[in-house]
Motif scaffolding. Structure first.
Motif, PDB file in Angstrom:
ATOM      1  N   ARG A   1       0.861  -1.318  -0.051  1.00  0.00           N
ATOM      2  CA  ARG A   1       0.159  -0.097  -0.075  1.00  0.00           C
ATOM      3  C   ARG A   1       0.740   1.128   0.141  1.00  0.00           C
ATOM      4  NH1 ARG A   1      -4.995  -0.520   2.613  1.00  0.00           N
ATOM      5  NH2 ARG A   1      -4.492   0.861   4.142  1.00  0.00           N
ATOM      6  N   ILE A   2       2.244   1.192   0.556  1.00  0.00           N
ATOM      7  CA  ILE A   2       3.015   2.398   0.686  1.00  0.00           C
ATOM      8  C   ILE A   2       3.510   2.384  -0.759  1.00  0.00           C
ATOM      9  CG2 ILE A   2       5.262   3.228   1.085  1.00  0.00           C
ATOM     10  CD1 ILE A   2       4.901   2.026   4.157  1.00  0.00           C
ATOM     11  N   GLU A   3       3.777   1.493  -1.461  1.00  0.00           N
ATOM     12  CA  GLU A   3       4.352   1.200  -2.795  1.00  0.00           C
ATOM     13  C   GLU A   3       3.117   1.948  -3.979  1.00  0.00           C
ATOM     14  OE1 GLU A   3       4.730  -2.572  -4.864  1.00  0.00           O
ATOM     15  OE2 GLU A   3       6.259  -1.619  -6.534  1.00  0.00           O
ATOM     16  N   ARG A   4       1.800   1.818  -3.780  1.00  0.00           N
ATOM     17  CA  ARG A   4       0.782   2.493  -4.308  1.00  0.00           C
ATOM     18  C   ARG A   4       0.711   3.791  -4.137  1.00  0.00           C
ATOM     19  NH1 ARG A   4      -2.177  -1.852  -3.769  1.00  0.00           N
ATOM     20  NH2 ARG A   4      -3.869  -1.158  -2.335  1.00  0.00           N
ATOM     21  N   ALA A   5       0.723   4.086  -2.811  1.00  0.00           N
ATOM     22  CA  ALA A   5       1.021   5.553  -2.396  1.00  0.00           C
ATOM     23  C   ALA A   5       1.855   6.343  -3.005  1.00  0.00           C
ATOM     24  CB  ALA A   5       1.048   5.598  -0.986  1.00  0.00           C
ATOM     25  N   LEU A   6       3.059   5.732  -3.145  1.00  0.00           N
ATOM     26  CA  LEU A   6       4.350   6.382  -3.865  1.00  0.00           C
ATOM     27  C   LEU A   6       4.045   6.384  -5.497  1.00  0.00           C
ATOM     28  CD1 LEU A   6       7.065   4.623  -2.293  1.00  0.00           C
ATOM     29  CD2 LEU A   6       6.437   7.016  -1.917  1.00  0.00           C
ATOM     30  N   MET A   7       3.325   5.443  -6.069  1.00  0.00           N
ATOM     31  CA  MET A   7       2.922   5.309  -7.440  1.00  0.00           C
ATOM     32  C   MET A   7       1.821   6.774  -7.623  1.00  0.00           C
ATOM     33  SD  MET A   7       0.220   3.079  -9.771  1.00  0.00           S
ATOM     34  CE  MET A   7      -1.058   3.722  -8.818  1.00  0.00           C
ATOM     35  N   TRP A   8       0.884   6.876  -6.674  1.00  0.00           N
ATOM     36  CA  TRP A   8       0.016   7.958  -6.744  1.00  0.00           C
ATOM     37  C   TRP A   8       0.911   9.225  -6.633  1.00  0.00           C
ATOM     38  CZ3 TRP A   8      -4.552   7.623  -8.507  1.00  0.00           C
ATOM     39  CH2 TRP A   8      -5.552   6.718  -8.263  1.00  0.00           C
ATOM     40  N   ALA A   9       1.795   9.212  -5.764  1.00  0.00           N
ATOM     41  CA  ALA A   9       2.471  10.581  -5.742  1.00  0.00           C
ATOM     42  C   ALA A   9       3.437  10.901  -6.976  1.00  0.00           C
ATOM     43  CB  ALA A   9       3.810  10.284  -4.582  1.00  0.00           C
ATOM     44  N   THR A  10       3.976   9.863  -7.596  1.00  0.00           N
ATOM     45  CA  THR A  10       4.664   9.745  -9.012  1.00  0.00           C
ATOM     46  C   THR A  10       3.482  10.312  -9.931  1.00  0.00           C
ATOM     47  OG1 THR A  10       5.896   8.194  -8.293  1.00  0.00           O
ATOM     48  CG2 THR A  10       5.867   8.774 -10.549  1.00  0.00           C
ATOM     49  N   LEU A  11       2.307  10.035 -10.036  1.00  0.00           N
ATOM     50  CA  LEU A  11       1.358  10.453 -10.934  1.00  0.00           C
ATOM     51  C   LEU A  11       1.072  11.930 -10.737  1.00  0.00           C
ATOM     52  CD1 LEU A  11      -1.135   7.061 -10.982  1.00  0.00           C
ATOM     53  CD2 LEU A  11       0.709   7.938 -12.848  1.00  0.00           C
ATOM     54  N   VAL A  12       0.838  12.254  -9.523  1.00  0.00           N
ATOM     55  CA  VAL A  12       0.636  13.730  -9.150  1.00  0.00           C
ATOM     56  C   VAL A  12       1.781  14.496  -9.706  1.00  0.00           C
ATOM     57  CG1 VAL A  12       0.308  15.365  -7.386  1.00  0.00           C
ATOM     58  CG2 VAL A  12      -0.940  13.343  -7.384  1.00  0.00           C
ATOM     59  N   ASP A  13       3.199  14.162  -9.558  1.00  0.00           N
ATOM     60  CA  ASP A  13       4.403  14.792  -9.841  1.00  0.00           C
ATOM     61  C   ASP A  13       4.256  14.941 -11.285  1.00  0.00           C
ATOM     62  OD1 ASP A  13       5.279  14.769  -7.278  1.00  0.00           O
ATOM     63  OD2 ASP A  13       7.015  13.135  -7.565  1.00  0.00           O
ATOM     64  N   GLU A  14       3.894  14.043 -12.218  1.00  0.00           N
ATOM     65  CA  GLU A  14       3.677  14.176 -13.421  1.00  0.00           C
ATOM     66  C   GLU A  14       2.620  15.270 -14.073  1.00  0.00           C
ATOM     67  OE1 GLU A  14       3.333  10.026 -15.340  1.00  0.00           O
ATOM     68  OE2 GLU A  14       5.051   9.527 -14.601  1.00  0.00           O
ATOM     69  N   ALA A  15       1.441  15.002 -13.378  1.00  0.00           N
ATOM     70  CA  ALA A  15       0.504  16.127 -13.529  1.00  0.00           C
ATOM     71  C   ALA A  15       0.874  17.511 -13.211  1.00  0.00           C
ATOM     72  CB  ALA A  15      -0.817  15.706 -12.731  1.00  0.00           C
ATOM     73  N   THR A  16       1.683  17.592 -12.375  1.00  0.00           N
ATOM     74  CA  THR A  16       2.280  18.829 -11.826  1.00  0.00           C
ATOM     75  C   THR A  16       3.265  19.374 -13.047  1.00  0.00           C
ATOM     76  OG1 THR A  16       2.222  18.339  -9.438  1.00  0.00           O
ATOM     77  CG2 THR A  16       3.634  20.340 -10.062  1.00  0.00           C
ATOM     78  N   LEU A  17       4.213  18.551 -13.278  1.00  0.00           N
ATOM     79  CA  LEU A  17       5.065  18.837 -14.548  1.00  0.00           C
ATOM     80  C   LEU A  17       4.068  19.308 -15.694  1.00  0.00           C
ATOM     81  CD1 LEU A  17       7.692  18.907 -15.375  1.00  0.00           C
ATOM     82  CD2 LEU A  17       7.813  16.394 -16.110  1.00  0.00           C
ATOM     83  N   ARG A  18       2.931  18.667 -16.131  1.00  0.00           N
ATOM     84  CA  ARG A  18       2.141  19.069 -17.207  1.00  0.00           C
ATOM     85  C   ARG A  18       1.841  20.541 -16.955  1.00  0.00           C
ATOM     86  NH1 ARG A  18       0.705  13.643 -17.094  1.00  0.00           N
ATOM     87  NH2 ARG A  18      -1.104  13.716 -15.723  1.00  0.00           N
ATOM     88  N   GLU A  19       1.244  20.626 -15.754  1.00  0.00           N
ATOM     89  CA  GLU A  19       0.776  22.232 -15.515  1.00  0.00           C
ATOM     90  C   GLU A  19       2.166  23.193 -15.582  1.00  0.00           C
ATOM     91  OE1 GLU A  19      -1.972  23.810 -14.912  1.00  0.00           O
ATOM     92  OE2 GLU A  19      -3.188  21.797 -15.027  1.00  0.00           O
ATOM     93  N   TRP A  20       3.010  22.685 -15.029  1.00  0.00           N
ATOM     94  CA  TRP A  20       4.420  23.742 -15.333  1.00  0.00           C
ATOM     95  C   TRP A  20       4.571  23.934 -16.815  1.00  0.00           C
ATOM     96  CZ3 TRP A  20       8.892  24.033 -11.421  1.00  0.00           C
ATOM     97  CH2 TRP A  20       8.351  24.306 -10.229  1.00  0.00           C
ATOM     98  N   LEU A  21       4.375  22.548 -17.603  1.00  0.00           N
ATOM     99  CA  LEU A  21       4.644  22.786 -19.200  1.00  0.00           C
ATOM    100  C   LEU A  21       3.722  23.772 -19.691  1.00  0.00           C
ATOM    101  CD1 LEU A  21       6.475  21.605 -21.338  1.00  0.00           C
ATOM    102  CD2 LEU A  21       4.839  19.876 -21.452  1.00  0.00           C
ATOM    103  N   LEU A  22       2.352  23.884 -19.308  1.00  0.00           N
ATOM    104  CA  LEU A  22       1.410  24.887 -19.611  1.00  0.00           C
ATOM    105  C   LEU A  22       1.730  26.087 -19.357  1.00  0.00           C
ATOM    106  CD1 LEU A  22      -1.306  24.346 -20.870  1.00  0.00           C
ATOM    107  CD2 LEU A  22      -2.399  24.308 -18.771  1.00  0.00           C
ATOM    108  N   ASN A  23       2.400  26.248 -18.123  1.00  0.00           N
ATOM    109  CA  ASN A  23       2.836  27.732 -17.506  1.00  0.00           C
ATOM    110  C   ASN A  23       3.886  28.386 -18.577  1.00  0.00           C
ATOM    111  OD1 ASN A  23       1.645  28.747 -15.128  1.00  0.00           O
ATOM    112  ND2 ASN A  23       3.674  28.331 -14.133  1.00  0.00           N
ATOM    113  N   VAL A  24       4.957  27.432 -18.748  1.00  0.00           N
ATOM    114  CA  VAL A  24       6.102  28.101 -19.288  1.00  0.00           C
ATOM    115  C   VAL A  24       5.617  28.365 -21.164  1.00  0.00           C
ATOM    116  CG1 VAL A  24       7.880  27.736 -17.905  1.00  0.00           C
ATOM    117  CG2 VAL A  24       7.363  25.914 -19.940  1.00  0.00           C
TER     118      VAL A  24
END
Lengths: 111, 267
Positions: B134-157
Motif C-alpha cells: 500500500r505504501i508502494e501504491r501511495a508512492l505510485m500516486w505521488a509519482t502520478l501527481v508529480d507528472e500532473a504537476t509537470l504538465r501544469e508547469w509545461l502549460l505555464n511556460v
C-alpha cells in the motif's frame, strides 16, 4: 527619431558595421514605470529592444538597462542588466557583429 | 540555520515524518504499521545547506532522498549557464522514488533552503515497497501527481502569460504546503525563493518576474515580504492564473479510496 548618431569616423575596421547599425528611441508599455526604450537595428533589421529600468520596485537595479527582447538571433544566456544603454548596445553588437556598438558618446543621446 | 547541528533533533524528525505520512496518506489510507515504516525512513536525516546539490546530472543514483524540512528543486543546466527549474520538492516529498533505476541522473536536485534530508539506500526502498504494497501504491500516486504537476508547469511556460505563470505557481504552492500544514489561516507561507529562482522556474527574466510581482501586489492579490507570501484573495488569484487544484488531489477522501468506491472494490 534617431537617438544615436553613430561615430562616422571612417576607419577601415568599423566602416561596414557603422553603416549598418542604428538605434531609435521609443516608449514601451511594460505595465510598470519602465517606459524608455531603444530599438537596435543591424542592417535595417530590428535585433533587440533595450529598456531603462525606472520602476521603484527594481531597487538597486533602477537606472540600469535591460535587454527586453531579442529577435532573429540566438542570444543564449545573457547578462541581466547593464549600467547604460551604451553597454547594453555594445553587448548586443559584440554578440551579433563581434564588434562594439560604436556610438557617438558626445551627443549623449544613448545613456 | 547556523545554529543547527547537522544531526537533527527529535522534533525535526517528528514533523518531517508527519509530513511524509500526511502526504502519502492523502493517496492511500495508512495503518499504524505503514505509518511506522514511513517514520523510520527519516531516522538518519541530516541538515544540509541551501545551495548544495543532493545529486547532480550524470551521477549514478544509489539512493532516494526524503525531504523532511526545507525546499529542494529539480533542474537542468545549459552549457551557456542557463538553467530550468522543473519541480519544487517540499517537506514530506520523496525525490523520485524510482531514481535509483536510472543508469545515471538526467537532471540535478539541489536545495533551495537549508533542509533536513534523509538519504534512503535503494535496497531499503525496494524492501519497503515489497513489504508494504500500500505504501508502494501511495508512492505510485505521488509519482502520478508529480507528472500532473509537470504538465501544469509545461502549460505555464508554454501558454500562460507572465502574470499567470507566477499566479499559478503561488496558488499551487499554497495548496501543496497546506497539506503539510505550512500555510497559516491567513494564507501565508514561507517562500524561500529568489527572483532568479522564480525566473528560472517560469522561463522569464528577473525583470519580468519583478514587474509581474508588482502587478500582483498592485491588484491586491498578494503580499510578499521577507520571503513570506500572503495570498490575499485566493479565488481571484486562481482566476487570474486559470488555476484548478484538481491535479494535486488534495481534497476529499484519499485518492485510492475514491478510485475503489468508483470501481466498487473493497478498501
Amino acid at each position: 527619431m534617431i537617438a544615436g548618431e553613430f561615430d562616422q569616423r571612417k576607419t577601415a575596421r568599423t566602416e561596414t558595421f557603422l553603416a549598418q547599425t542604428s538605434a531609435y528611441k521609443t516608449r514601451i508599455k511594460t505595465d510598470s514605470a519602465d517606459s524608455n526604450a531603444l530599438l537596435l537595428l543591424v542592417a535595417g533589421e530590428l535585433i533587440a529592444i533595450l529598456v531603462e529600468l525606472d520602476d521603484e520596485s527594481h531597487g538597486e537595479a533602477r537606472g540600469q538597462w535591460f535587454i527586453e527582447a531579442t529577435f532573429g538571433m540566438n542570444f543564449g544566456s545573457r547578462p541581466d542588466l547593464f549600467a547604460s544603454a551604451a553597454d547594453a548596445a555594445n553587448w548586443v553588437s559584440q554578440h551579433v557583429c563581434h564588434r562594439p556598438f560604436a556610438l557617438n558618446h558626445q551627443n549623449g543621446e544613448l545613456r | 540555520m547556523p545554529d543547527k547541528s547537522p544531526l537533527c533533533d527529535e522534533s525535526d524528525l517528528r514533523s518531517g515524518a508527519n509530513a511524509v505520512i500526511t502526504k502519502l496518506g492523502r493517496f492511500v489510507p495508512l495503518n499504524d504499521g505503514e505509518r511506522d515504516a514511513l517514520a523510520k525512513l527519516g531516522r538518519n536525516a541530516r541538515w544540509l545547506r541551501r545551495g548544495a546539490d543532493l545529486i547532480t546530472e550524470g551521477d549514478k543514483p544509489v539512493s532516494v532522498f526524503l525531504l523532511l524540512e526545507g525546499w529542494a528543486y529539480r533542474y537542468k543546466s545549459m552549457a551557456d549557464g542557463g538553467r530550468q527549474i522543473m519541480a519544487y520538492l517540499l517537506p514530506g516529498d520523496l525525490c523520485d522514488v524510482q531514481i535509483f533505476l536510472f543508469e545515471e541522473m538526467d537532471h540535478s536536485i539541489g536545495l533551495l533552503s537549508d533542509a533536513l534530508v534523509a538519504k534512503i539506500p535503494a535496497a531499503e526502498m525496494l524492501d519497503l515497497m515489497d513489504q508494504y504494497p500500500r505504501i508502494e501504491r501511495a508512492l505510485m500516486w505521488a509519482t502520478l501527481v508529480d507528472e500532473a504537476t509537470l504538465r501544469e508547469w509545461l502549460l505555464n511556460v508554454g501558454q500562460r502569460n507572465a502574470l499567470q505563470r507566477l499566479a499559478h505557481l503561488f496558488c499551487e504552492l499554497c495548496v501543496r504546503l497546506r497539506v503539510v500544514k505550512l500555510v497559516d489561516e491567513s494564507n501565508t507561507y514561507a517562500l524561500p525563493l529568489t527572483q532568479v529562482e522564480l525566473a528560472d522556474t517560469t522561463g522569464m527574466t528577473t525583470v519580468h518576474v519583478n514587474r509581474s510581482i508588482q502587478r500582483l501586489r498592485q491588484e491586491g492579490l498578494i503580499v510578499l515580504k521577507n520571503n513570506e507570501l500572503t495570498i490575499v484573495d485566493f479565488d481571484r488569484l486562481a482566476e487570474v492564473a486559470d488555476f484548478n487544484a484538481t491535479y494535486l488531489h488534495t481534497d476529499g477522501p484519499p485518492v485510492e479510496q475514491k478510485l475503489r468506491s468508483r470501481l466498487r472494490l473493497p478498501i
